[in-house]
Design a protein around this motif. Structure first.
Motif, short mmCIF file in Angstrom:
data_model
loop_
_atom_site.label_atom_id
_atom_site.label_comp_id
_atom_site.label_asym_id
_atom_site.label_seq_id
_atom_site.Cartn_x
_atom_site.Cartn_y
_atom_site.Cartn_z
N GLU A 11 0.83 -1.21 0.00
CA GLU A 11 0.00 0.00 0.00
C GLU A 11 0.86 1.26 0.00
N ALA A 12 1.91 1.28 0.81
CA ALA A 12 2.79 2.45 0.87
C ALA A 12 3.50 2.66 -0.46
N LYS A 13 3.89 1.58 -1.12
CA LYS A 13 4.58 1.70 -2.41
C LYS A 13 3.68 2.37 -3.44
N TYR A 14 2.43 1.93 -3.53
CA TYR A 14 1.54 2.48 -4.55
C TYR A 14 1.11 3.90 -4.26
N LYS A 15 1.00 4.25 -2.97
CA LYS A 15 0.63 5.63 -2.62
C LYS A 15 1.74 6.61 -2.96
N ALA A 16 2.99 6.20 -2.80
CA ALA A 16 4.11 7.10 -3.00
C ALA A 16 4.67 7.07 -4.42
N ALA A 47 4.14 10.24 -6.76
CA ALA A 47 4.84 11.42 -6.24
C ALA A 47 6.35 11.29 -6.43
N ILE A 48 6.89 10.13 -6.15
CA ILE A 48 8.33 9.92 -6.27
C ILE A 48 8.75 10.02 -7.73
N GLU A 49 8.01 9.37 -8.63
CA GLU A 49 8.37 9.42 -10.04
C GLU A 49 8.28 10.84 -10.59
N PHE A 83 8.58 13.68 -8.90
CA PHE A 83 9.66 14.45 -8.33
C PHE A 83 10.99 14.14 -9.02
N CYS A 84 11.27 12.86 -9.23
CA CYS A 84 12.54 12.47 -9.84
C CYS A 84 12.64 12.94 -11.29
N VAL A 85 11.55 12.85 -12.03
CA VAL A 85 11.57 13.31 -13.42
C VAL A 85 11.79 14.82 -13.47
N ARG A 86 11.08 15.56 -12.64
CA ARG A 86 11.24 17.02 -12.62
C ARG A 86 12.63 17.42 -12.16
N LEU A 87 13.17 16.73 -11.17
CA LEU A 87 14.52 17.02 -10.70
C LEU A 87 15.53 16.76 -11.81
N GLY A 88 15.35 15.69 -12.55
CA GLY A 88 16.22 15.40 -13.68
C GLY A 88 16.14 16.49 -14.75
#
Length: 76
Positions: free
Chosen positions: A8-13, A16-18, A20-25
């Motif tokens: 559940e925690a994996k799918y909720k985050a 958001a994580i992807e 953030f990482c794409v925008r940071l890149g």
């Protein structure tokens, strides 16, 4: 995903994580291009910069892999 968290925690985050990482890149890429053009980099200088960044990311990925393997012994 190979993180030691609940499903559940994996799918909720995940989104958001992807995002953030794409925008940071994108921001980091824009920064490299801005600095490179400001310093009048040629093709070889950009290639060298890209190589250094790639090697840094490989180093970070390997460190994360080894840390994950250390924390989750049943992974390996």
């Amino acid at each position: 995903m190979l993180l030691p968290t609940s499903r559940e925690a994996k799918y909720k985050a995940k989104a958001a994580i992807e995002t953030f990482c794409v925008r940071l890149g994108d921001v980091l890429q824009a920064g490299v291009i801005f600095i490179g053009t400001s310093l009048h980099f040629g093709v070889q200088a950009f290639a060298g910069t890209t190589l250094v960044i790639t090697l840094l990311w490989i180093f970070v990925a390997l460190r994360l892999y080894h840390e994950h393997k250390r924390r989750v012994p049943e992974f390996h």
